[in-house]
Enzyme design. Structure first.
Site: not given
Length: 478
Positions: A313-314
């Site tokens: 996600q990052e």
């Protein structure tokens, strides 16, 4: 009010040189008092009136941030003075504070040369008005489609002036303007059906559209306006000249365009990628980091697949990733957080993964004991994205609304309210893009589910490994 000191050890020297340089910029005395710039240099402090919005100033993962905050921070540094921010304004009150108190206003202000009591800097960026409308309505594609619609806009932003000019050709055109709303409230009113359409600026919509899927982009309206800084009309000639030189130098060096791209050029970095793309990355990227995630999981007592989901996600498992706000590395650590965690190189995958895992564990342990189980995990993940301060603000809002601040489901409903002035003006940490951590946690949970499914399939059904990339989202267990 927020005080940001200037860290330069040469501040006193710079201030002295700037004071001596004032003789090169004659400022005619009007009241017998020193000019505004001389006063600022003498007290070594620049006071700025602004708004608590994503395009101006807000508290982000690395502390104070925002496009205009970055500009005024650099301007104060060039003057060799500290910076104090007052961010509790809307447009009209920011202008009034400039008239009554000084020193300057930097609040996404439209340049209005004839406005009483203030003078403006040279233009900084263009502000392009755009019409947006509620999804489900007939398409709003031209000015002919506006009469008969319930339209809203932000008072004092300059968009009302554009609508007034349009009304000359469309006398039946009607709209409401309020100085008390900001972009998030305006878009929320469109999505909820209180308004049919709204007029705001294109970059504002691009920054917020992910959180308002029920709002469609219509069409660009009129010519662009200019954003500028405002100064008190009395005694500010030298200060305006200094600001104009600063803006010109920033523009000529290409730094202004770089800031615009950094803050307004990335409106989709939180978009949820397709399952097929994710599974491609599981096959092509994750194997390089799986053992690092396993090691970090053993040290931090998390499921390695959860840490991998956070990493995806990052950064989409890109160890060289850099966000628009300057966080870097596979786990996208801020400079300050990396320093606290002892991470010397944020771009080193091992340091980043281990640092991110330790940081998530720290957030998990710092939450109140009353938050238990998955609620505790989801709130820790939300804090990884938006910061503990904003999470605590959302918990307090949850209590005010009669919800349970220890339940993620209730706090999740309150986080987006941090985008609305009515709510964030009551909080300690102010505005936050509160819709982001909601999407952030949702995505991580989904990635974790898919990773768990793929991992289980590989262990129990080896034949499925070759077919993993062909798995459709609808066939994956929830």
């Amino acid at each position: 009010m927020t005080l940001i000191p200037n860290a330069s050890p040469r501040r006193g020297v710079l201030a002295l040189l700037a004071t001596l340089a004032l003789c090169l910029i004659p400022e005619p005395p009007r009241t017998g008092e020193p000019g505004q710039l001389a006063t600022i240099l003498a007290r070594e402090l620049l006071s700025v009136h602004t708004r608590n919005t994503p395009t101006t100033y807000y508290e982000g993962r690395e502390g104070p941030t925002g496009f205009e905050y970055e500009l005024v921070r650099r301007f104060a540094g060039q003057l060799g003075v500290s910076l104090t921010i007052r961010a509790d304004h809307h447009i009209a009150s920011a202008l009034e504070a400039v008239r009554q108190e000084g020193d300057m206003g930097a609040a996404a202000l439209p340049l209005e040369p004839d406005l009483p009591g203030v003078v403006f800097s040279r233009p900084i960026i263009e502000l392009q008005p755009v019409v947006v409308y509620r999804r489900g309505l007939p398409p709003v594609e031209a000015a002919d489609d506006l009469p008969g619609l319930s339209i809203g806009t932000i008072g004092g932003a300059g968009t009302g002036r554009v609508l007034s000019e349009l009304q000359a050709d469309y006398p039946e055109l009607r709209w409401a303007a309020s100085a008390e709303v900001e972009v998030a409230e305006l878009l929320g009113q469109v999505e909820d059906g209180e308004l049919d359409a709204a007029v705001l600026f294109d970059h504002q919509f691009r920054l917020n559209r992910l959180f308002f899927p029920g709002v469609e982009r219509g069409f660009l309206l009129g010519d662009p306006l200019s954003m500028a800084w405002a100064f008190p009309a009395e005694r500010s000639l030298a200060l305006v000249e200094a600001a104009n030189r600063f803006i010109s130098e920033l523009h000529d060096a290409g730094e202004l365009d770089a800031l615009v791209a950094r803050y307004f050029g990335h409106d989709d970095y939180l978009e949820y990628v397709g399952t097929r793309t994710f599974l491609d990355h599981v096959e092509e990227r994750l194997p390089d980091y799986t053992e690092l995630f396993r090691e970090a999981a053993r040290a931090s007592d998390f499921d390695w697949k959860l840490l991998a989901a956070v990493g995806y996600q990052e950064s989409h498992w890109d160890p060289l990733a850099t966000s628009p706000t300057g966080v870097r590395g596979l786990m996208m650590l801020t400079n300050a957080t990396a320093g606290d965690l002892g991470v010397a190189d944020r771009l080193d995958p091992a340091q980043s993964i281990h640092g991110g895992a330790r940081y998530l564990r720290q957030l998990h342990e710092r939450l109140p004991e009353s938050i238990q189980g998955d609620d505790r995990l989801y709130m820790a993940m939300a804090a990884y994205n938006v910061g503990l301060g904003h999470l605590y603000d959302a918990r307090r809002i949850t209590e005010q609304r009669g919800g349970d601040p220890d339940r993620w489901g209730d706090v999740r409903e309150s986080l987006p309210l941090l985008q609305e002035r009515e709510w964030h003006s009551q909080t300690r940490h102010g505005y936050a893009r509160g819709g982001e951590p909601v999407i952030y946690v949702r995505n991580i949970r989904r990635y974790h589910e898919i990773l768990s499914y793929v991992d289980r399939s590989r262990r129990e059904f080896p034949r499925l490994n070759a077919r993993a990339k062909e798995t459709e989202p609808a066939r994956l267990p929830r």
